[in-house]
Design a protein around this motif. Structure first.
Motif, PDB file in Angstrom:
ATOM      1  N   TYR A  62       0.836  -1.200   0.000  1.00 22.42           N
ATOM      2  CA  TYR A  62       0.000   0.000   0.000  1.00 22.42           C
ATOM      3  C   TYR A  62       0.875   1.255   0.000  1.00 22.42           C
ATOM      4  O   TYR A  62       0.640   2.190  -0.768  1.00 22.42           O
ATOM      5  CB  TYR A  62      -0.918  -0.006   1.222  1.00 22.42           C
ATOM      6  CG  TYR A  62      -1.661   1.286   1.443  1.00 22.42           C
ATOM      7  CD1 TYR A  62      -2.713   1.653   0.609  1.00 22.42           C
ATOM      8  CD2 TYR A  62      -1.322   2.145   2.478  1.00 22.42           C
ATOM      9  CE1 TYR A  62      -3.401   2.841   0.800  1.00 22.42           C
ATOM     10  CE2 TYR A  62      -1.993   3.328   2.677  1.00 22.42           C
ATOM     11  CZ  TYR A  62      -3.035   3.669   1.840  1.00 22.42           C
ATOM     12  OH  TYR A  62      -3.705   4.847   2.029  1.00 22.42           O
ATOM     13  N   THR A  63       1.908   1.261   0.836  1.00 26.98           N
ATOM     14  CA  THR A  63       2.804   2.409   0.926  1.00 26.98           C
ATOM     15  C   THR A  63       3.500   2.656  -0.402  1.00 26.98           C
ATOM     16  O   THR A  63       3.595   3.803  -0.855  1.00 26.98           O
ATOM     17  CB  THR A  63       3.829   2.192   2.050  1.00 26.98           C
ATOM     18  OG1 THR A  63       3.112   2.050   3.292  1.00 26.98           O
ATOM     19  CG2 THR A  63       4.801   3.359   2.162  1.00 26.98           C
ATOM     20  N   LYS A  66       0.840   4.068  -2.763  1.00 25.69           N
ATOM     21  CA  LYS A  66       0.458   5.420  -2.315  1.00 25.69           C
ATOM     22  C   LYS A  66       1.550   6.425  -2.671  1.00 25.69           C
ATOM     23  O   LYS A  66       1.255   7.521  -3.150  1.00 25.69           O
ATOM     24  CB  LYS A  66       0.210   5.424  -0.808  1.00 25.69           C
ATOM     25  CG  LYS A  66      -0.181   6.791  -0.254  1.00 25.69           C
ATOM     26  CD  LYS A  66      -0.382   6.746   1.238  1.00 25.69           C
ATOM     27  CE  LYS A  66       0.975   6.655   1.892  1.00 25.69           C
ATOM     28  NZ  LYS A  66       0.954   6.788   3.338  1.00 25.69           N
ATOM     29  N   ASN A  67       2.803   6.048  -2.470  1.00 28.38           N
ATOM     30  CA  ASN A  67       3.910   6.945  -2.816  1.00 28.38           C
ATOM     31  C   ASN A  67       3.913   7.248  -4.307  1.00 28.38           C
ATOM     32  O   ASN A  67       4.143   8.391  -4.712  1.00 28.38           O
ATOM     33  CB  ASN A  67       5.249   6.359  -2.374  1.00 28.38           C
ATOM     34  CG  ASN A  67       5.412   6.411  -0.871  1.00 28.38           C
ATOM     35  OD1 ASN A  67       4.754   7.178  -0.181  1.00 28.38           O
ATOM     36  ND2 ASN A  67       6.289   5.572  -0.349  1.00 28.38           N
ATOM     37  N   ILE A  69       1.285   7.248  -6.273  1.00 30.72           N
ATOM     38  CA  ILE A  69       0.122   8.113  -6.496  1.00 30.72           C
ATOM     39  C   ILE A  69       0.460   9.560  -6.135  1.00 30.72           C
ATOM     40  O   ILE A  69       0.178  10.492  -6.898  1.00 30.72           O
ATOM     41  CB  ILE A  69      -1.099   7.618  -5.679  1.00 30.72           C
ATOM     42  CG1 ILE A  69      -1.620   6.308  -6.261  1.00 30.72           C
ATOM     43  CG2 ILE A  69      -2.198   8.669  -5.624  1.00 30.72           C
ATOM     44  CD1 ILE A  69      -2.629   5.595  -5.365  1.00 30.72           C
ATOM     45  N   LEU A  70       1.087   9.753  -4.981  1.00 31.29           N
ATOM     46  CA  LEU A  70       1.423  11.104  -4.531  1.00 31.29           C
ATOM     47  C   LEU A  70       2.513  11.749  -5.391  1.00 31.29           C
ATOM     48  O   LEU A  70       2.397  12.918  -5.767  1.00 31.29           O
ATOM     49  CB  LEU A  70       1.859  11.069  -3.062  1.00 31.29           C
ATOM     50  CG  LEU A  70       0.772  10.680  -2.060  1.00 31.29           C
ATOM     51  CD1 LEU A  70       1.368  10.508  -0.672  1.00 31.29           C
ATOM     52  CD2 LEU A  70      -0.349  11.706  -2.046  1.00 31.29           C
ATOM     53  N   GLY A  78      -6.941   6.066  -2.749  1.00 33.36           N
ATOM     54  CA  GLY A  78      -6.742   4.649  -2.461  1.00 33.36           C
ATOM     55  C   GLY A  78      -7.067   4.302  -1.025  1.00 33.36           C
ATOM     56  O   GLY A  78      -6.793   5.065  -0.100  1.00 33.36           O
TER      57      GLY A  78
END
Length: 90
Positions: A62-63, A66-67, A69-70, A78
């Motif tokens: 997930y991390t 997410k990274n 995505i950011l 998410g």
């Protein structure tokens, strides 16, 4: 616009993509098709996994996503969940 409420987008966990790059391709396809929210739902089988270890692995995936995505300003929200399988005998 819609939300994908059950996806195996995390890489190298259960039956999802094998690499982060493949996860990113799935994410891009979701966005291109109008998806604004995505809920990652890796499986958890009590007879196969330690919940603590499974959540640790899934949280790392997930991390990573997410990274991405950011850092790339992907217009998607998410959420991380877990699909619980056969926790009690039927």
């Amino acid at each position: 616009m819609f939300a994908d409420i059950h996806t195996h987008i995390f890489n190298n966990i259960d039956d999802g993509p094998e690499t982060l790059e493949q996860s990113v391709e799935l994410l891009k396809a979701a966005v291109q098709n109008g998806c604004e929210k995505i809920i990652a739902t890796p499986h958890f089988y009590a007879e196969r996994h330690s919940l603590t270890e499974r959540l640790k692995i899934a949280n790392a995936r997930y991390t990573d996503l997410k990274n991405y995505i950011l850092q790339n300003q992907v217009p998607i929200f998410g959420i991380f969940g877990v699909t619980l399988e056969k926790l009690v005998p039927c």
